[in-house]
Write a protein that holds these residues in place. Structure first.
Motif, PDB file in Angstrom:
ATOM      1  N   ALA A 151       0.820  -1.212   0.000  1.00  0.00           N
ATOM      2  CA  ALA A 151       0.000   0.000   0.000  1.00  0.00           C
ATOM      3  C   ALA A 151       0.851   1.258   0.000  1.00  0.00           C
ATOM      4  O   ALA A 151       0.362   2.334  -0.371  1.00  0.00           O
ATOM      5  CB  ALA A 151      -0.926  -0.008   1.212  1.00  0.00           C
ATOM      6  N   ALA A 152       2.117   1.135   0.421  1.00  0.00           N
ATOM      7  CA  ALA A 152       2.996   2.305   0.477  1.00  0.00           C
ATOM      8  C   ALA A 152       3.619   2.619  -0.878  1.00  0.00           C
ATOM      9  O   ALA A 152       4.238   3.667  -1.039  1.00  0.00           O
ATOM     10  CB  ALA A 152       4.100   2.076   1.516  1.00  0.00           C
ATOM     11  N   LEU A 153       3.461   1.709  -1.855  1.00  0.00           N
ATOM     12  CA  LEU A 153       4.012   1.961  -3.178  1.00  0.00           C
ATOM     13  C   LEU A 153       3.219   3.061  -3.883  1.00  0.00           C
ATOM     14  O   LEU A 153       2.005   3.164  -3.725  1.00  0.00           O
ATOM     15  CB  LEU A 153       3.974   0.690  -4.034  1.00  0.00           C
ATOM     16  N   SER A 154       3.910   3.832  -4.679  1.00  0.00           N
ATOM     17  CA  SER A 154       3.229   4.846  -5.482  1.00  0.00           C
ATOM     18  C   SER A 154       2.472   4.151  -6.612  1.00  0.00           C
ATOM     19  O   SER A 154       2.767   2.992  -6.942  1.00  0.00           O
ATOM     20  CB  SER A 154       4.240   5.828  -6.073  1.00  0.00           C
ATOM     21  N   PRO A 155       1.491   4.815  -7.222  1.00  0.00           N
ATOM     22  CA  PRO A 155       0.774   4.204  -8.351  1.00  0.00           C
ATOM     23  C   PRO A 155       1.722   3.725  -9.456  1.00  0.00           C
ATOM     24  O   PRO A 155       1.535   2.651 -10.021  1.00  0.00           O
ATOM     25  CB  PRO A 155      -0.137   5.329  -8.835  1.00  0.00           C
ATOM     26  N   ARG A 156       2.744   4.521  -9.757  1.00  0.00           N
ATOM     27  CA  ARG A 156       3.690   4.138 -10.805  1.00  0.00           C
ATOM     28  C   ARG A 156       4.494   2.908 -10.391  1.00  0.00           C
ATOM     29  O   ARG A 156       4.738   2.001 -11.188  1.00  0.00           O
ATOM     30  CB  ARG A 156       4.640   5.292 -11.118  1.00  0.00           C
ATOM     31  N   GLU A 157       4.900   2.845  -9.121  1.00  0.00           N
ATOM     32  CA  GLU A 157       5.652   1.691  -8.634  1.00  0.00           C
ATOM     33  C   GLU A 157       4.794   0.433  -8.687  1.00  0.00           C
ATOM     34  O   GLU A 157       5.290  -0.647  -9.007  1.00  0.00           O
ATOM     35  CB  GLU A 157       6.150   1.941  -7.214  1.00  0.00           C
ATOM     36  N   ARG A 158       3.482   0.576  -8.397  1.00  0.00           N
ATOM     37  CA  ARG A 158       2.595  -0.585  -8.489  1.00  0.00           C
ATOM     38  C   ARG A 158       2.456  -1.050  -9.936  1.00  0.00           C
ATOM     39  O   ARG A 158       2.392  -2.250 -10.205  1.00  0.00           O
ATOM     40  CB  ARG A 158       1.227  -0.260  -7.892  1.00  0.00           C
ATOM     41  N   GLN A 159       2.416  -0.106 -10.875  1.00  0.00           N
ATOM     42  CA  GLN A 159       2.358  -0.489 -12.287  1.00  0.00           C
ATOM     43  C   GLN A 159       3.615  -1.257 -12.699  1.00  0.00           C
ATOM     44  O   GLN A 159       3.531  -2.305 -13.349  1.00  0.00           O
ATOM     45  CB  GLN A 159       2.210   0.764 -13.157  1.00  0.00           C
ATOM     46  N   VAL A 160       4.764  -0.720 -12.327  1.00  0.00           N
ATOM     47  CA  VAL A 160       6.035  -1.364 -12.672  1.00  0.00           C
ATOM     48  C   VAL A 160       6.107  -2.751 -12.020  1.00  0.00           C
ATOM     49  O   VAL A 160       6.521  -3.729 -12.655  1.00  0.00           O
ATOM     50  CB  VAL A 160       7.227  -0.489 -12.232  1.00  0.00           C
ATOM     51  N   ALA A 161       5.701  -2.838 -10.751  1.00  0.00           N
ATOM     52  CA  ALA A 161       5.740  -4.117 -10.045  1.00  0.00           C
ATOM     53  C   ALA A 161       4.837  -5.146 -10.715  1.00  0.00           C
ATOM     54  O   ALA A 161       5.216  -6.320 -10.874  1.00  0.00           O
ATOM     55  CB  ALA A 161       5.321  -3.923  -8.586  1.00  0.00           C
ATOM     56  N   ARG A 162       3.646  -4.710 -11.123  1.00  0.00           N
ATOM     57  CA  ARG A 162       2.706  -5.638 -11.751  1.00  0.00           C
ATOM     58  C   ARG A 162       3.252  -6.160 -13.075  1.00  0.00           C
ATOM     59  O   ARG A 162       3.192  -7.357 -13.355  1.00  0.00           O
ATOM     60  CB  ARG A 162       1.356  -4.957 -11.975  1.00  0.00           C
ATOM     61  N   TYR A 163       3.795  -5.254 -13.896  1.00  0.00           N
ATOM     62  CA  TYR A 163       4.347  -5.673 -15.178  1.00  0.00           C
ATOM     63  C   TYR A 163       5.548  -6.604 -14.980  1.00  0.00           C
ATOM     64  O   TYR A 163       5.712  -7.604 -15.686  1.00  0.00           O
ATOM     65  CB  TYR A 163       4.761  -4.465 -16.004  1.00  0.00           C
ATOM     66  N   ALA A 164       6.412  -6.286 -14.012  1.00  0.00           N
ATOM     67  CA  ALA A 164       7.577  -7.133 -13.744  1.00  0.00           C
ATOM     68  C   ALA A 164       7.143  -8.516 -13.262  1.00  0.00           C
ATOM     69  O   ALA A 164       7.746  -9.531 -13.606  1.00  0.00           O
ATOM     70  CB  ALA A 164       8.484  -6.476 -12.710  1.00  0.00           C
ATOM     71  N   ALA A 165       6.064  -8.550 -12.459  1.00  0.00           N
ATOM     72  CA  ALA A 165       5.572  -9.817 -11.927  1.00  0.00           C
ATOM     73  C   ALA A 165       5.005 -10.716 -13.017  1.00  0.00           C
ATOM     74  O   ALA A 165       4.944 -11.935 -12.849  1.00  0.00           O
ATOM     75  CB  ALA A 165       4.509  -9.563 -10.858  1.00  0.00           C
ATOM     76  N   THR A 166       4.582 -10.130 -14.135  1.00  0.00           N
ATOM     77  CA  THR A 166       4.052 -10.939 -15.240  1.00  0.00           C
ATOM     78  C   THR A 166       5.133 -11.365 -16.217  1.00  0.00           C
ATOM     79  O   THR A 166       4.842 -12.020 -17.214  1.00  0.00           O
ATOM     80  CB  THR A 166       2.956 -10.168 -16.002  1.00  0.00           C
ATOM     81  N   GLY A 167       6.396 -10.968 -15.959  1.00  0.00           N
ATOM     82  CA  GLY A 167       7.502 -11.436 -16.774  1.00  0.00           C
ATOM     83  C   GLY A 167       7.996 -10.478 -17.832  1.00  0.00           C
ATOM     84  O   GLY A 167       8.886 -10.827 -18.610  1.00  0.00           O
ATOM     85  N   LEU A 168       7.447  -9.247 -17.879  1.00  0.00           N
ATOM     86  CA  LEU A 168       7.923  -8.289 -18.869  1.00  0.00           C
ATOM     87  C   LEU A 168       9.339  -7.822 -18.534  1.00  0.00           C
ATOM     88  O   LEU A 168       9.695  -7.673 -17.360  1.00  0.00           O
ATOM     89  CB  LEU A 168       6.996  -7.070 -18.928  1.00  0.00           C
ATOM     90  N   THR A 169      10.134  -7.569 -19.538  1.00  0.00           N
ATOM     91  CA  THR A 169      11.484  -7.048 -19.340  1.00  0.00           C
ATOM     92  C   THR A 169      11.426  -5.561 -19.038  1.00  0.00           C
ATOM     93  O   THR A 169      10.395  -4.893 -19.238  1.00  0.00           O
ATOM     94  CB  THR A 169      12.339  -7.253 -20.602  1.00  0.00           C
ATOM     95  N   ASN A 170      12.545  -5.006 -18.554  1.00  0.00           N
ATOM     96  CA  ASN A 170      12.598  -3.559 -18.302  1.00  0.00           C
ATOM     97  C   ASN A 170      12.297  -2.773 -19.571  1.00  0.00           C
ATOM     98  O   ASN A 170      11.629  -1.730 -19.535  1.00  0.00           O
ATOM     99  CB  ASN A 170      13.979  -3.169 -17.759  1.00  0.00           C
TER     100      ASN A 170
END
Length: 219
Positions: A151-170
């Motif tokens: 919950a402490a993550l910013s909206p952008r950090e949550r987006q990045v985390a979600r994409y990374a969790a699905t296997g997308l590259t940087n």
């Protein structure tokens, strides 16, 4: 029929020759002998393989798979001869490996893996999957305290985390969010620190469970 171009990476000639004999003459598969990755090439060119079959016992096998994965969607790595160990499988997936074959795998398993991975899916033997699920369950138990940190993550950090969790590259994440790869790396560093995880594998192990009803996790 479109040909699947396959390259083999192994420091053991006998192993490489064995794989080459399996693949030779297979319908729909073209073997690219002597192929070497070109670090300066950002995108696959004509003659580059679609699939890289790498020997898991080769020194630097995971590093090679990670290097070709960072270049884009081709070649998709398959690791052959991996131990049926959950932790090792997770490390391989984190490195961009999309096919996992244990030492007991057959030539038919290899051919099936090549075709499945070429279609954009992940392939693994049943024993590897079983051990991997056990490892994921263990990681989930040890990372549950990260829920309050999510919950402490910013909206952008949550987006990045979600994409990374699905296997997308940087690179993929940067393109989707219209930001630089350096910015993606910075966001991921903060995400790892705040969630108390050690990398993408642990992040993927529990993120979707924690984020299911988290406000602000927008697409």
């Amino acid at each position: 029929m479109a040909q699947i171009r396959v390259a083999i990476a192994s420091d053991t000639q006998l192993f490489a020759e064995g794989l080459a004999r399996i693949l030779a003459g297979q319908e729909g598969i073209t073997l690219l002998p002597g192929w070497r990755p070109e670090p300066t090439s950002a995108a696959p060119a004509r003659g580059h393989p679609d699939i890289l079959v790498a020997d898991a016992r080769m020194e630097g096998a995971l590093a090679l798979c990670a290097a070709v994965h960072r270049r884009g969607c081709r070649p998709r790595p398959i690791l052959v001869g991996i131990e049926s160990d959950g932790g090792r499988a997770l490390q391989a997936l984190e490195a961009g490996v999309r096919g996992l074959l244990g030492r007991a795998s057959s030539s038919m398993d290899l051919l099936k893996a090549i075709r499945v991975v070429h279609e954009g899916q992940v392939w693994a033997g049943s024993a590897t999957i079983a051990h991997g699920l056990d490892e994921l369950a263990s990681l989930r138990e040890t990372t549950r305290p990260a829920e309050s940190a999510l919950a402490a993550l910013s909206p952008r950090e949550r987006q990045v985390a979600r994409y990374a969790a699905t296997g997308l590259t940087n690179k993929d994440i940067a393109a989707r969010l219209d930001i630089s790869e350096g910015t993606v790396k910075a966001h991921l560093s903060r995400v790892f620190e705040r969630l108390g995880v050690r990398g993408r594998a642990e992040l993927a192990a529990h993120y979707h469970h924690l984020a299911a009803d988290t406000p602000g996790d927008t697409r």
